[in-house]
Enzyme design. Structure first.
Site, PDB file in Angstrom:
ATOM      1  N   ASP A   1      -4.902   1.193  -4.834  1.00  0.00           N
ATOM      2  CA  ASP A   1      -4.325   1.361  -6.046  1.00  0.00           C
ATOM      3  C   ASP A   1      -3.064   2.226  -5.986  1.00  0.00           C
ATOM      4  O   ASP A   1      -2.987   2.961  -4.988  1.00  0.00           O
ATOM      5  CB  ASP A   1      -5.322   2.099  -7.078  1.00  0.00           C
TER       6      ASP A   1
ATOM      7  N   GLU B   1      -0.958  -2.007  -3.487  1.00  0.00           N
ATOM      8  CA  GLU B   1      -0.691  -2.307  -4.861  1.00  0.00           C
ATOM      9  C   GLU B   1       1.090  -1.660  -4.892  1.00  0.00           C
ATOM     10  O   GLU B   1       1.198  -0.542  -4.981  1.00  0.00           O
ATOM     11  CB  GLU B   1      -1.292  -1.932  -6.020  1.00  0.00           C
TER      12      GLU B   1
END
Length: 647
Positions: free
Chosen positions: A360, A389
């Site tokens: 993330d 990400e």
């Protein structure tokens, strides 16, 4: 008598040898000897470790009242204490261990001897690895990943919906930001559905304990990096999920967060070092009314990582600022924090037999640490996969983060895969555009042409939507045909595709586009009493059933298509509202045709002669109809078509 004296002499000799060994400085406890298990210490992390890693170092975080006043001792063959570090808080010790390559798996006791002579004992285990490092296979372009928000998928066990010892104890399915009760057991019970749809991997949003007072359902504010949230289930169930996926030749991708934790993480009440989290002094000074202070949150200027002209203050605001006020920003420049994060990731790969990690908020932590993090994992698991990400619609920014990029600042991330936000946006923009001469299709064509800048374009992860953006059906204005085009196109690209749960039944967020609670709506049929059940088809509309069937056919064809997995890619510039993409490997050619014209369109086929399909028979993978490639292909209506030479 002589025999007895001889036996006695042998015994004495053996005892002397044994005493000599016991007086040596080398550890002498071996795995074959029994260990009385004692667990006096409040917490030691990692919870266990393994023998046989390339990196023979292990750092233990020890948390216990006044533990800094104790001296640790270990007496186990192959394990030595290299160094002991005291933290700023007296309630922590960090112990550096060396585990030799000949160390045997087993349990041993760590003794903590205090200055007053008292001692505490804690049993620690080194396990044997269950398979070779090379057998940990990551995801690649042959995979298709099903993204799930676990709280919103299936509630198989209502008994774990509420855990009174945790902060949030409310279940309310009418509120998009409260817990709804989905769990790991619900995913396990529907692996067959996911498999039969044609997916080869599952990526659940974080399943670790998120003991926040509200909004805990999404999982990204973790309060314990080694514990499955009991409202999702147990460690046993998580391992069962992994095992049952493996039985189906499917992979489990773990969503991890190196950038931040939740404000209620146990260490926030007693931080080990003065720089364990960023802006720590500011937080500790103002923590009584911290929720109202947002001055130390991230600037979210992600391009400061690449910007040659970025000011130092902008860079610091980006990397050191808290993601939001409830998510403390971890300081990866602290070497103990850095090692903690790396070891935690490796622990989960080994424990849960992971088939990949999705990291993330990839550009938010210290980028040099992130390179070290990736390298540490890939050194141990050379065939593994990690996707980061990076939310940017600029392909230059995306390419910066991929392994092999030639960056002006010399940075190499070592990261195999990055999420392809630019191509996702190109697809949506192209399909929503109708006025241009090519009806917007050049946006797709030129978007794919940007692949020249990527080190390895087929390792990028492409998606129609995800848990942070409007549903693709919403983005395309509720147009079912355009939704089919988007899905079929991205599934034939040289990419790793990911599809969000519910896309197959046209889930939307029309009532409030972009609202996270609405984007993460409950999956139909996941709760007892649901009138609509997407697993059985009961109550689905004709359009929903059609989309589910369409996606199932494309995914299952893709599963065995070597041309889509690894083939050469060639496309032709859009003309008259039609765009054609080819994927070619050996005797398999896949043709993807996008037609944005409402009426009948005749596609001139000699233009594609260099593909060498003339006279060959191809099958439509959706309708099973066959055509012979000749001079003209009749396109009866707007939509997409996937043809293949493989029967």
């Amino acid at each position: 008598m002589k025999g007895l004296l001889k036996l006695l002499a042998i015994i004495i000799l053996f005892m002397g040898y044994s005493c000599k060994q016991n007086n040596s400085q080398e550890p002498h406890i071996t795995p074959s000897e029994s260990v009385t298990e004692i667990y006096d210490i409040e917490l030691i992390e990692p919870l266990n470790w393994w023998v046989g890693f390339k990196n023979q170092e292990l750092q233990l975080l020890v948390k216990h009242q006044e533990i800094s006043k104790a001296t640790p001792k270990i007496n186990y063959s192959g394990v030595t204490i290299r160094e002991v570090h005291k933290a700023d808080s007296p309630n922590y010790l960090f112990i550096d261990l060396m585990i030799s390559e000949n160390t045997k798996a087993g349990k041993f006791n760590i003794e903590f001897v205090f200055e007053n002579g008292e001692s505490l004992t804690h049993t620690y285990e080194l396990k044997a690895r269950q398979k070779s490092p090379e057998e940990y296979k990551g995801f690649d372009s042959s995979d298709a990943i099903y993204l799930i928000t676990p709280d919103r998928f299936v509630n198989a066990n209502p008994e774990n919906d509420i855990v009174e010892t945790l902060n949030e104890t409310t279940i309310d399915r009418t509120d998009g930001y409260k817990r709804h009760g989905g769990d790991i057991a619900g995913i396990i019970n529907h692996i067959d559905y996911i498999h039969d749809m044609g997916f080869t991997a599952i990526w659940p949003c974080p399943l670790l304990t998120n003991d926040m007072p509200r909004g805990s359902y999404h999982g990204y504010a973790m309060t314990d990096f080694y514990e499955i949230d009991p409202r999702f289930g147990t460690m046993k169930e998580y391992l069962e999920l992994s095992s049952k996926l493996s039985d189906k030749d499917m992979k489990l991708v773990m969503d991890q967060v190196a950038n931040h934790c939740g404000l209620e993480h146990w260490w926030m009440k007693d931080l080990p070092f003065k720089d364990w989290v960023n802006y720590q002094a500011h937080y500790e000074k103002n923590k009584e009314n911290w929720n109202g202070l947002v001055t130390k949150t991230s600037s979210h200027r992600r391009t400061s990582n690449q910007d040659l002209y970025a000011s130092q203050v902008d860079k610091e605001d980006m990397t050191d600022g808290w993601f939001v006020s409830g998510m403390p920003d971890l300081n990866q420049r602290n070497p103990f924090m850095a090692k903690y994060i790396i070891q935690n990731s490796i622990w989960w790969v080994e424990t849960a037999n992971l088939g990949g990690i999705r990291q993330d908020t990839y550009p938010y932590p210290d980028k040099h640490f992130m390179s070290n993090w990736v390298r540490a994992i890939m050194t141990e698991y050379p065939n593994f996969s990690i996707v980061g990400e990076q939310w940017s619609y600029n392909p230059l920014v995306i390419s910066y983060w991929q392994e092999g990029a030639i960056n002006k600042d010399g940075y190499d991330s070592d990261l195999k895969s990055v999420m392809d936000f630019p191509m996702q946006q190109n697809i949506v923009d192209a399909l929503n555009e109708n006025e241009a001469w090519d009806k917007g299709l050049v946006k797709i064509y030129e978007g794919l042409a940007n692949d020249f800048h990527y080190a390895n374009p087929k390792d990028l992860l492409i998606f129609p939507d995800n848990h942070d953006m409007s549903r693709i059906f919403t983005q395309l204005g509720g147009d079912k045909i355009n939704t089919k085009i988007a899905l079929s196109y991205l599934l034939t690209l040289p990419r790793i595709p990911q599809v969000y749960y519910g896309t197959e039944i046209l889930m939307d967020d029309f009532d409030n586009p972009g609202d996270h609670g609405l984007i993460r709506t409950d999956f139909s049929g996941g709760w007892k009493g649901d009138e609509v059940n997407a697993f059985t088809g009961e109550g689905l509309t004709a359009d929903q059933k059609d989309m589910q069937s369409f996606l199932r056919k494309v995914l299952n064809y893709r599963k065995s298509s070597k041309a889509i997995h690894n083939g050469e890619t060639m496309h032709f510039a859009p003309q008259n509202g039609v765009y054609v993409l080819f994927r070619i490997l050996g005797d398999e050619t896949v043709v993807h045709v996008i037609n944005k014209n409402e009426g009948v369109t005749n596609l001139d086929l000699p233009r594609f002669n260099e593909i060498d399909l003339n006279g060959k028979t191809l099958k439509n993978i959706i309708t099973d109809e066959t055509i012979v490639w000749g001079d003209m292909l009749k396109l009866n209506e707007k939509g997409s078509m996937i043809l293949t030479t493989k029967f």
